[in-house]
Design an enzyme around this catalytic site. Structure first.
Site, PDB file in Angstrom:
ATOM      1  CB  ALA A  16      65.155  55.279 -65.229  1.00 33.12           C
ATOM      2  CB  SER A  18      70.801  56.547 -68.946  1.00 31.77           C
ATOM      3  OG  SER A  18      70.848  57.678 -69.604  1.00 31.77           O
ATOM      4  N   GLY A  19      72.408  58.671 -67.223  1.00 32.88           N
ATOM      5  CA  GLY A  19      73.762  59.566 -67.478  1.00 32.88           C
ATOM      6  C   GLY A  19      73.686  60.322 -68.484  1.00 32.88           C
ATOM      7  CB  VAL A  21      71.487  65.178 -72.960  1.00 32.76           C
ATOM      8  CG1 VAL A  21      71.148  64.537 -74.266  1.00 32.76           C
ATOM      9  CG2 VAL A  21      70.902  66.657 -72.566  1.00 32.76           C
ATOM     10  CG  ASP A  22      67.378  62.309 -74.787  1.00 35.61           C
ATOM     11  OD1 ASP A  22      67.498  63.489 -75.241  1.00 35.61           O
ATOM     12  OD2 ASP A  22      67.992  61.336 -75.717  1.00 35.61           O
ATOM     13  CB  SER A  23      67.658  59.827 -68.534  1.00 33.66           C
ATOM     14  OG  SER A  23      69.100  59.842 -68.230  1.00 33.66           O
ATOM     15  CG  LEU A  42      68.190  51.166 -63.726  1.00 35.37           C
ATOM     16  CD1 LEU A  42      67.594  50.452 -64.711  1.00 35.37           C
ATOM     17  CD2 LEU A  42      67.711  51.082 -62.102  1.00 35.37           C
ATOM     18  CB  CYS A 111      67.094  46.903 -71.773  1.00 36.77           C
ATOM     19  SG  CYS A 111      67.430  47.736 -70.480  1.00 36.77           S
ATOM     20  N   GLY A 135      63.683  58.978 -70.612  1.00 37.71           N
ATOM     21  CA  GLY A 135      64.087  59.921 -71.337  1.00 37.71           C
ATOM     22  C   GLY A 135      63.538  59.604 -72.743  1.00 37.71           C
ATOM     23  CB  CYS A 210      74.881  49.939 -73.159  1.00 37.62           C
ATOM     24  SG  CYS A 210      74.182  48.576 -72.281  1.00 37.62           S
TER      25      CYS A 210
END
Length: 376
Positions: A16, A18-19, A21-23, A42, A111, A135, A210
């Site tokens: 997954a 998200s856009g 850095v962690d993911s 997503l 979520c 992430g 978000c």
């Protein structure tokens, strides 16, 4: 022993992305470990422009493009899945309904429960994937009996196990958190992203909700629920002022009360109670916030459910500390007693129980018991 869903063969992993850095780094680490990784972003809004931009996000067109670029650099397939309807129903509408009922929800936790490790995981398993990778900073540990446990991240400063406390054993069996077992600073994660050529290395973090584009939660709720003038009263019921909607307040709130009359002792006043029935907000001294016990509903266990009272530590908010409690399941609810009184406990929040670093489970706070001398 930190464990992905299994180590004996490469896994088909749905990352997954998200856009943020962690993911992106999590997906890169999973691919580097030899797993067959596919990235997915997503799409959580039918109108992505209305969601927050320029942050770690997970909902905007900008985030989708950042995730796609990261997947291209990593060299993995990438797709965008539309889960906007599920997100609206299970997260956004739940958020609004909880505030309307005088409670304080955590949309990130919801979520994770309803979207990332329910809708997304179910779809991933149906398509033949073995695990979902995110992430998050947490660890899945293989216990001696072969079951999987959720533990805090190695780096407590970044631990995110609180918002994952809704995951059950089945979901943990298909969860992968590549960042959870490394003690690294966020600067080091960004440096790793830069070494890997990921453009999101310098993308700023955000801790805002978000789906509230301007960060104004009260304004968002007012647009959804409408203004409803009501009274602000003290513990004796004396009217001190008015408000435009009880949903705009949370238990323990000090700022923004707009009460012209100072307290008799000159000390600050805090929100003690929110009554949606008569649209009244009650305020009082900080000592009146002391909570000695609570009842929580809808418990979810990260493994075998406890059957008797036991001593744990509890976390009451995403970035809060731990406090010692005695907790017991009773008739499908969770009854919790605090060793020392705590403040800022609001219905709607999640309480997450820990046994050392292991997450035992979580539940949603339904009601609290105040210290006798501070009863409202």
């Amino acid at each position: 022993m930190t464990d992905t869903p299994q180590r004996t063969r490469p896994l088909r992993v749905l990352a997954a992305m998200s856009g943020g850095v962690d993911s992106a780094v999590a997906a890169a680490r999973a691919a580097e470990a030899g797993h067959d990784v596919t990235g997915v972003h997503l799409a959580l809004s039918a109108n992505p422009q209305s969601f927050r931009t320029g942050a770690r996000g997970c909902c905007t067109i900008e985030d989708s493009r950042d995730a796609r670029r990261a997947a291209d650099v990593i060299g993995i397939p990438f797709y965008v899945w539309d889960l906007a309807d599920r997100f609206r129903e299970d997260v956004v509408e739940d958020f609004v309904a909880e505030y309307e009922a005088g409670r304080t929800p955590n949309p990130c936790l919801r979520c994770n429960e309803k979207i990332k490790f329910a809708a997304l995981l179910d779809k991933a398993l149906a398509l033949g994937f073995d695990a979902v990778c995110t992430g998050h900073y947490a660890q899945v540990v293989l216990a001696q009996d072969g079951t999987r446990e959720l533990h805090r991240a190695s780096d407590m400063a970044k631990d995110q196990s609180y918002v994952l406390g809704v995951l059950d054993e089945r979901q943990l069996a298909h969860a992968m958190f590549p960042l959870g077992d490394t003690v690294t600073t966020k600067d080091e994660i960004r440096a790793e992203a830069e070494r890997r050529g990921l453009a999101v290395a310098k993308k700023p973090d955000s801790h805002d909700i978000c789906f509230i584009a301007d960060g104004d939660t009260q304004g968002f709720l007012a647009r959804r629920l409408g203004k409803a003038e009501g009274d602000i009263v003290d513990e004796s019921g004396t009217k001190l002022g008015t408000h435009e909607g009880a949903y705009g307040f949370t238990i323990g709130q000090r700022k923004g009360l707009r009460i012209g009359t100072p307290a008799a002792d000159g000390k600050p006043r805090y929100v003690l109670d929110i009554s949606p029935v008569d649209n009244t907000v009650t305020v009082g001294p900080a000592a009146a916030l002391d909570v000695t016990a609570l009842t929580a509903v809808k418990p979810r266990w990260c493994g075998t459910a406890p059957t008797a009272p036991a001593t744990y530590t509890a976390q009451l908010r995403a970035h809060g500390g731990e406090t010692e409690v005695t907790a017991a399941p009773v008739d499908g609810e969770l009854r919790v007693t605090f060793t020392e009184p705590v403040r800022g406990v609001a219905p709607g929040q999640a309480i997450v129980l820990y046994d050392g670093t292991r997450v035992v489970g979580s539940a949603t706070i339904a009601s609290t018991t105040r210290a006798p001398a501070a009863a409202v």
